[in-house]
Design a protein around this motif. Sequence first.
Motif, short mmCIF file in Angstrom:
data_model
loop_
_atom_site.label_atom_id
_atom_site.label_comp_id
_atom_site.label_asym_id
_atom_site.label_seq_id
_atom_site.Cartn_x
_atom_site.Cartn_y
_atom_site.Cartn_z
N LYS A 85 -10.08 17.09 6.53
CA LYS A 85 -9.23 16.06 7.13
C LYS A 85 -9.91 14.71 7.13
O LYS A 85 -9.27 13.66 6.90
CB LYS A 85 -8.90 16.48 8.58
CG LYS A 85 -7.62 15.86 9.10
CD LYS A 85 -6.42 16.37 8.30
CE LYS A 85 -5.12 15.78 8.85
NZ LYS A 85 -3.95 16.18 8.04
N THR A 86 -11.24 14.69 7.34
CA THR A 86 -11.98 13.42 7.34
C THR A 86 -11.99 12.80 5.95
O THR A 86 -11.82 11.58 5.78
CB THR A 86 -13.42 13.65 7.82
OG1 THR A 86 -13.40 14.24 9.12
CG2 THR A 86 -14.19 12.35 7.87
N PRO A 92 -9.92 5.93 2.28
CA PRO A 92 -9.05 5.22 1.32
C PRO A 92 -9.39 5.59 -0.12
O PRO A 92 -10.54 5.87 -0.46
CB PRO A 92 -9.35 3.75 1.60
CG PRO A 92 -9.86 3.73 3.02
CD PRO A 92 -10.60 5.00 3.19
N ASN A 93 -8.37 5.57 -0.97
CA ASN A 93 -8.55 5.94 -2.37
C ASN A 93 -9.49 4.95 -3.08
O ASN A 93 -9.51 3.75 -2.79
CB ASN A 93 -7.21 5.96 -3.08
CG ASN A 93 -6.29 7.04 -2.52
OD1 ASN A 93 -6.75 7.94 -1.83
ND2 ASN A 93 -4.99 6.93 -2.80
N ARG A 129 -15.16 28.79 -3.30
CA ARG A 129 -13.80 28.25 -3.37
C ARG A 129 -13.67 26.97 -2.56
O ARG A 129 -12.90 26.07 -2.92
CB ARG A 129 -12.82 29.31 -2.86
CG ARG A 129 -11.35 28.91 -2.97
CD ARG A 129 -10.46 30.10 -2.68
NE ARG A 129 -10.71 30.62 -1.34
CZ ARG A 129 -10.09 30.15 -0.25
NH1 ARG A 129 -9.21 29.16 -0.36
NH2 ARG A 129 -10.34 30.67 0.93
N ARG A 130 -14.46 26.87 -1.45
CA ARG A 130 -14.41 25.65 -0.65
C ARG A 130 -14.90 24.45 -1.47
O ARG A 130 -14.38 23.34 -1.36
CB ARG A 130 -15.29 25.82 0.59
CG ARG A 130 -14.93 27.02 1.45
CD ARG A 130 -13.55 26.92 2.02
NE ARG A 130 -13.26 28.04 2.91
CZ ARG A 130 -12.07 28.28 3.43
NH1 ARG A 130 -11.05 27.49 3.12
NH2 ARG A 130 -11.88 29.32 4.23
N LEU A 177 -9.84 17.64 -4.12
CA LEU A 177 -9.44 16.58 -3.18
C LEU A 177 -10.04 15.24 -3.59
O LEU A 177 -9.38 14.19 -3.53
CB LEU A 177 -9.86 16.96 -1.76
CG LEU A 177 -9.54 15.95 -0.66
CD1 LEU A 177 -8.03 15.69 -0.59
CD2 LEU A 177 -10.08 16.43 0.68
N LEU A 178 -11.31 15.26 -4.01
CA LEU A 178 -11.98 14.02 -4.43
C LEU A 178 -11.32 13.45 -5.69
O LEU A 178 -11.15 12.22 -5.82
CB LEU A 178 -13.47 14.29 -4.68
CG LEU A 178 -14.30 14.67 -3.44
CD1 LEU A 178 -15.71 15.06 -3.86
CD2 LEU A 178 -14.34 13.52 -2.44
N GLN A 179 -10.96 14.32 -6.62
CA GLN A 179 -10.30 13.85 -7.85
C GLN A 179 -8.92 13.31 -7.55
O GLN A 179 -8.47 12.32 -8.15
CB GLN A 179 -10.22 15.01 -8.85
CG GLN A 179 -11.58 15.44 -9.40
CD GLN A 179 -11.48 16.66 -10.29
OE1 GLN A 179 -10.43 17.33 -10.34
NE2 GLN A 179 -12.57 16.97 -11.00
N LYS A 180 -8.23 13.94 -6.61
CA LYS A 180 -6.88 13.50 -6.25
C LYS A 180 -6.90 12.11 -5.63
O LYS A 180 -6.03 11.28 -5.92
CB LYS A 180 -6.28 14.51 -5.27
CG LYS A 180 -4.88 14.16 -4.80
CD LYS A 180 -4.37 15.22 -3.84
CE LYS A 180 -2.98 14.84 -3.33
NZ LYS A 180 -2.45 15.85 -2.37
N LYS A 181 -7.93 11.83 -4.80
CA LYS A 181 -8.02 10.53 -4.13
C LYS A 181 -8.87 9.53 -4.91
O LYS A 181 -9.10 8.42 -4.45
CB LYS A 181 -8.59 10.71 -2.72
CG LYS A 181 -7.68 11.53 -1.80
CD LYS A 181 -8.24 11.61 -0.40
CE LYS A 181 -8.25 10.24 0.26
NZ LYS A 181 -6.93 9.65 0.48
N ASP A 182 -9.34 9.96 -6.09
CA ASP A 182 -10.14 9.08 -6.95
C ASP A 182 -11.34 8.51 -6.18
O ASP A 182 -11.62 7.32 -6.21
CB ASP A 182 -9.28 7.94 -7.50
CG ASP A 182 -10.00 7.19 -8.63
OD1 ASP A 182 -10.90 7.81 -9.26
OD2 ASP A 182 -9.69 6.01 -8.85
#
Length: 265
Positions: free
Chosen positions: A16-17, A22-23, A42-43, A50-55
């Motif tokens: 969540k953090t 911000p992207n 898997r974590r 998540l990091l790739q999604k938010k660049d």
Amino acid sequence: MKLFFLKEHSLYKIFKTIEKVPNGRTIYIYIDTEHSFFDNERRGKEIKELLQKKDLNAMFVTKTEKSKYFFSSLGLNVLHQEKHKIIKYLRLIYDFFFNIKKFHLQVYTKKNYIFYVVFGFEVIFVLVILFLLYSLILPSTNINITPTSQIESVIYNFRYYPSSDTEFQQYSRYLSVSYYTGYIDYKYDMTVSTANIKYIQHPSQGTIELINKTPKDYSFVKNTRFVTDDGRQFISLKDFSVLQGTENNPGKKVVLLQAMEQDIQ
């Protein structure tokens, strides 16, 4: 931006953090090596997605080889900060005395020579504790016995007490021997041979002649003993004197003797 997650933080808080960042930002992420995050690969894949999604340009800060390998195997950027050796050893000593569970986990995970040293030390420590407990439960003592040929020394080193006294031995620090008091009704028969009864009641008597060739008188008292060369013993029945004489004219005295009961064997 720097994000620090302790072992008490939940997985939900970690994700969540990161989602709130911000992207396109650059962030440094540190996750405690004892966190359950490292229990499942898997974590790591989920946080990578998540990091790739938010660049996000993320750099994972690691302080142990375990966490470094975990992130490197996923293709994530790692900033490894090796602890100073002195601090590392001090931390290890602190965990040994105040956080033994963490200490065992760290040592068991590495499984290098330190693991075997610690394991051997703990085995020896447990054996020492068991030996001390054994010594306390079953006390022992040393008794030094010095041989002696003096009867006084033997008697002195023992304490004698009546057998009726049941408490003396409990409080005495010496070797104790109990003794009994009483009487013995003793009866015996004795026989004496009468074969030589005549000689016992009436010892043999006879006379001898003493010769004195010296210029001096000699006086003898009653019961003066005379011994022959073969060990037979006689005593004089009266006082007597032998007068002085010379080589050509010695003093002479006839003496009455009586045989003694025993001869020299």
